[in-house]
Design an enzyme around this catalytic site. Structure first.
Site, PDB file in Angstrom:
ATOM      1  N   ASP A  34      36.434  29.154  41.571  1.00 52.03           N
ATOM      2  CA  ASP A  34      35.646  30.342  41.115  1.00 52.03           C
ATOM      3  C   ASP A  34      34.928  31.042  42.484  1.00 52.03           C
ATOM      4  O   ASP A  34      34.070  30.167  43.350  1.00 52.03           O
ATOM      5  CB  ASP A  34      34.980  29.426  39.824  1.00 52.03           C
ATOM      6  CG  ASP A  34      34.634  31.137  39.371  1.00 52.03           C
ATOM      7  OD1 ASP A  34      35.148  31.533  39.446  1.00 52.03           O
ATOM      8  OD2 ASP A  34      33.687  30.438  38.682  1.00 52.03           O
ATOM      9  N   GLY A  35      34.579  32.149  41.606  1.00 48.65           N
ATOM     10  CA  GLY A  35      33.788  33.563  42.797  1.00 48.65           C
ATOM     11  C   GLY A  35      34.904  34.276  43.469  1.00 48.65           C
ATOM     12  O   GLY A  35      33.724  35.340  43.978  1.00 48.65           O
ATOM     13  N   ASN A  36      35.550  34.739  43.100  1.00 47.93           N
ATOM     14  CA  ASN A  36      36.328  35.592  43.885  1.00 47.93           C
ATOM     15  C   ASN A  36      35.938  37.181  43.656  1.00 47.93           C
ATOM     16  O   ASN A  36      35.442  38.272  44.387  1.00 47.93           O
ATOM     17  CB  ASN A  36      37.930  35.494  43.815  1.00 47.93           C
ATOM     18  CG  ASN A  36      38.567  34.665  44.542  1.00 47.93           C
ATOM     19  OD1 ASN A  36      38.075  33.912  45.227  1.00 47.93           O
ATOM     20  ND2 ASN A  36      39.754  34.458  43.800  1.00 47.93           N
ATOM     21  N   GLY A  37      35.927  36.796  42.643  1.00 51.17           N
ATOM     22  CA  GLY A  37      35.623  39.181  41.519  1.00 51.17           C
ATOM     23  C   GLY A  37      33.804  39.053  42.147  1.00 51.17           C
ATOM     24  O   GLY A  37      33.633  39.898  42.618  1.00 51.17           O
ATOM     25  N   HIS A  40      40.510  38.382  44.993  1.00 53.38           N
ATOM     26  CA  HIS A  40      41.236  37.065  45.034  1.00 53.38           C
ATOM     27  C   HIS A  40      42.124  37.627  46.402  1.00 53.38           C
ATOM     28  O   HIS A  40      42.561  36.500  46.966  1.00 53.38           O
ATOM     29  CB  HIS A  40      42.362  37.537  44.064  1.00 53.38           C
ATOM     30  CG  HIS A  40      41.469  37.788  42.599  1.00 53.38           C
ATOM     31  ND1 HIS A  40      41.086  36.664  42.199  1.00 53.38           N
ATOM     32  CD2 HIS A  40      41.696  38.820  41.648  1.00 53.38           C
ATOM     33  CE1 HIS A  40      40.065  37.194  40.853  1.00 53.38           C
ATOM     34  NE2 HIS A  40      40.472  38.715  40.708  1.00 53.38           N
ATOM     35  N   ASN A 100      42.206  33.572  31.577  1.00 56.79           N
ATOM     36  CA  ASN A 100      42.562  34.789  32.345  1.00 56.79           C
ATOM     37  C   ASN A 100      43.779  35.632  32.154  1.00 56.79           C
ATOM     38  O   ASN A 100      43.616  36.551  32.510  1.00 56.79           O
ATOM     39  CB  ASN A 100      42.954  33.927  33.978  1.00 56.79           C
ATOM     40  CG  ASN A 100      41.786  33.250  34.612  1.00 56.79           C
ATOM     41  OD1 ASN A 100      41.948  32.575  35.523  1.00 56.79           O
ATOM     42  ND2 ASN A 100      40.685  33.867  34.182  1.00 56.79           N
ATOM     43  N   SER A 124      35.749  25.281  32.055  1.00 52.49           N
ATOM     44  CA  SER A 124      37.161  26.027  31.827  1.00 52.49           C
ATOM     45  C   SER A 124      38.690  25.936  31.187  1.00 52.49           C
ATOM     46  O   SER A 124      39.025  26.283  32.352  1.00 52.49           O
ATOM     47  CB  SER A 124      36.783  27.042  33.324  1.00 52.49           C
ATOM     48  OG  SER A 124      35.385  27.569  32.665  1.00 52.49           O
TER      49      SER A 124
HETATM   50  C1  IPE Z   1      37.889  29.195  35.365  1.00 49.93           C
HETATM   51  O1  IPE Z   1      37.555  30.246  36.184  1.00 49.93           O
HETATM   52  C2  IPE Z   1      39.774  29.665  35.933  1.00 49.93           C
HETATM   53  C3  IPE Z   1      40.120  29.988  37.856  1.00 49.93           C
HETATM   54  C4  IPE Z   1      39.495  29.488  38.808  1.00 49.93           C
HETATM   55  C5  IPE Z   1      41.674  29.791  37.703  1.00 49.93           C
HETATM   56  P1  IPE Z   1      36.804  31.970  35.075  1.00 49.93           P
HETATM   57  O2  IPE Z   1      36.478  32.297  36.152  1.00 49.93           O
HETATM   58  O3  IPE Z   1      38.185  32.204  34.755  1.00 49.93           O
HETATM   59  O4  IPE Z   1      36.149  30.008  34.030  1.00 49.93           O
HETATM   60  P2  IPE Z   1      35.265  31.570  33.388  1.00 49.93           P
HETATM   61  O5  IPE Z   1      35.260  32.264  32.647  1.00 49.93           O
HETATM   62  O6  IPE Z   1      33.758  31.234  34.509  1.00 49.93           O
HETATM   63  O7  IPE Z   1      34.646  29.806  32.173  1.00 49.93           O
HETATM   64  C1  IPE Z   2      38.229  32.664  40.186  1.00 52.93           C
HETATM   65  O1  IPE Z   2      37.765  33.822  40.625  1.00 52.93           O
HETATM   66  C2  IPE Z   2      39.761  33.264  40.471  1.00 52.93           C
HETATM   67  C3  IPE Z   2      40.571  34.178  39.122  1.00 52.93           C
HETATM   68  C4  IPE Z   2      40.395  33.093  37.885  1.00 52.93           C
HETATM   69  C5  IPE Z   2      42.405  34.345  39.190  1.00 52.93           C
HETATM   70  P1  IPE Z   2      37.269  35.144  39.528  1.00 52.93           P
HETATM   71  O2  IPE Z   2      38.113  36.076  39.066  1.00 52.93           O
HETATM   72  O3  IPE Z   2      36.588  34.109  38.318  1.00 52.93           O
HETATM   73  O4  IPE Z   2      35.479  35.549  40.181  1.00 52.93           O
HETATM   74  P2  IPE Z   2      33.934  34.933  39.841  1.00 52.93           P
HETATM   75  O5  IPE Z   2      33.559  34.170  38.605  1.00 52.93           O
HETATM   76  O6  IPE Z   2      34.143  36.582  38.681  1.00 52.93           O
HETATM   77  O7  IPE Z   2      33.908  35.769  41.105  1.00 52.93           O
HETATM   78 MG    MG Z   3      35.059  33.547  37.185  1.00 51.49          MG
END
Ligand code: IPE
Ligand code: IPE
Ligand code: MG
Length: 229
Positions: free
Chosen positions: A16-19, A33, A64, A185
């Protein structure tokens, strides 16, 4: 001085945390990503070199799937690239790729690439990268329950385990979540019953070899009692 570490057989990672990583750089989420994919590939190499046998990565949850089309298309492109290019490097190192989740909801060409990638994996692999794609633990358990109902069958705990996507894999010894959130999650809810949990604020694209080692060190120091004294 070299410490002897207890190495988990199966490590599962909520990447988690790519965004947020991309946002900090004023870049689109897809850029994050892409960086996350590179970090995942490096992490697999590191896990293998440390003696881990199974590395399960949560790449796309059932939830997602309601993200904007553009972000999903970016993720599908990364999956395409992984299964055309990156898997070859895995095979060359004697490693296999597997997938858990409902891939029938993915674009048909992506499904075909995944099936091919799994099929072409070396049969004698000692290291497995397991990608969780359109994976949700509740959907996975519901699927098993419905299977049993359709056959009017009662299930033991072992039967339930065998009906999950992970039937031929050991439960995760260690679950790592990057990105600072303290939740699962919908990841491996059944299989996580006795997993050690490791949470870090590090955003996944920054989760490097040293970070992975830290998580293994933390695991190594844990006392796993499984309900015993
Ligand atoms: C969990 O991350 C799913 C993946 C890493 C693929 P999310 O970003 O979707 O989780 P929430 O929404 O913060 O619980
Ligand atoms: C996790 O990173 C990867 C996927 C869910 C595909 P996010 O896309 O949830 O990144 P944040 O949590 O928004 O930083
Ligand atoms: Mg996330």
């Amino acid at each position: 001085m070299q410490k002897t570490l207890k190495i988990p057989r199966h490590v599962a990672v909520i990447m988690d945390g790519n965004g947020r990583w991309a946002k900090k750089r004023l870049m689109p989420r897809t850029f994050g990503h892409r960086a996350g994919m590179n970090a995942m590939i490096a992490m697999a190499r590191k896990a293998k070199s440390m003696g881990v046998q199974y590395l399960t990565v949560y790449a796309l949850s059932t939830e997602n799937f309601s993200r904007p089309r553009e972000e999903l298309e970016g993720l599908f492109d990364l999956i395409r690239r992984y299964f055309t290019k990156n898997v070859k490097e895995l095979y060359a190192e004697g490693a296999a790729v597997r997938v858990i989740g409902d891939i029938a909801a993915l674009p048909p060409d992506v499904q075909a690439l995944i099936e091919e990638g799994v099929k072409n994996s070396p049969a004698d692999a000692r290291f497995f990268v397991v990608l969780a794609l359109n994976y949700g633990a509740r959907a996975e358990i519901t699927r098993a329950v419905n299977w049993a109902i359709s056959r009017s069958q009662q299930l033991s705990e072992d039967d339930v385990s065998r009906l999950l996507y992970t039937s031929d894999m050991p439960d995760p010894d260690l679950i790592i979540r990057t990105g600072g959130e303290l939740r699962l999650s919908n990841f491996l809810l059944w299989q996580a019953a006795y997993s050690e949990l490791y949470f870090t604020d590090v955003l996944f694209p920054d989760f490097d070899d040293a970070q992975f080692e830290r998580a293994i060190e933390a695991y190594s120091g844990r006392d796993r009692r499984f309900g015993r004294v």
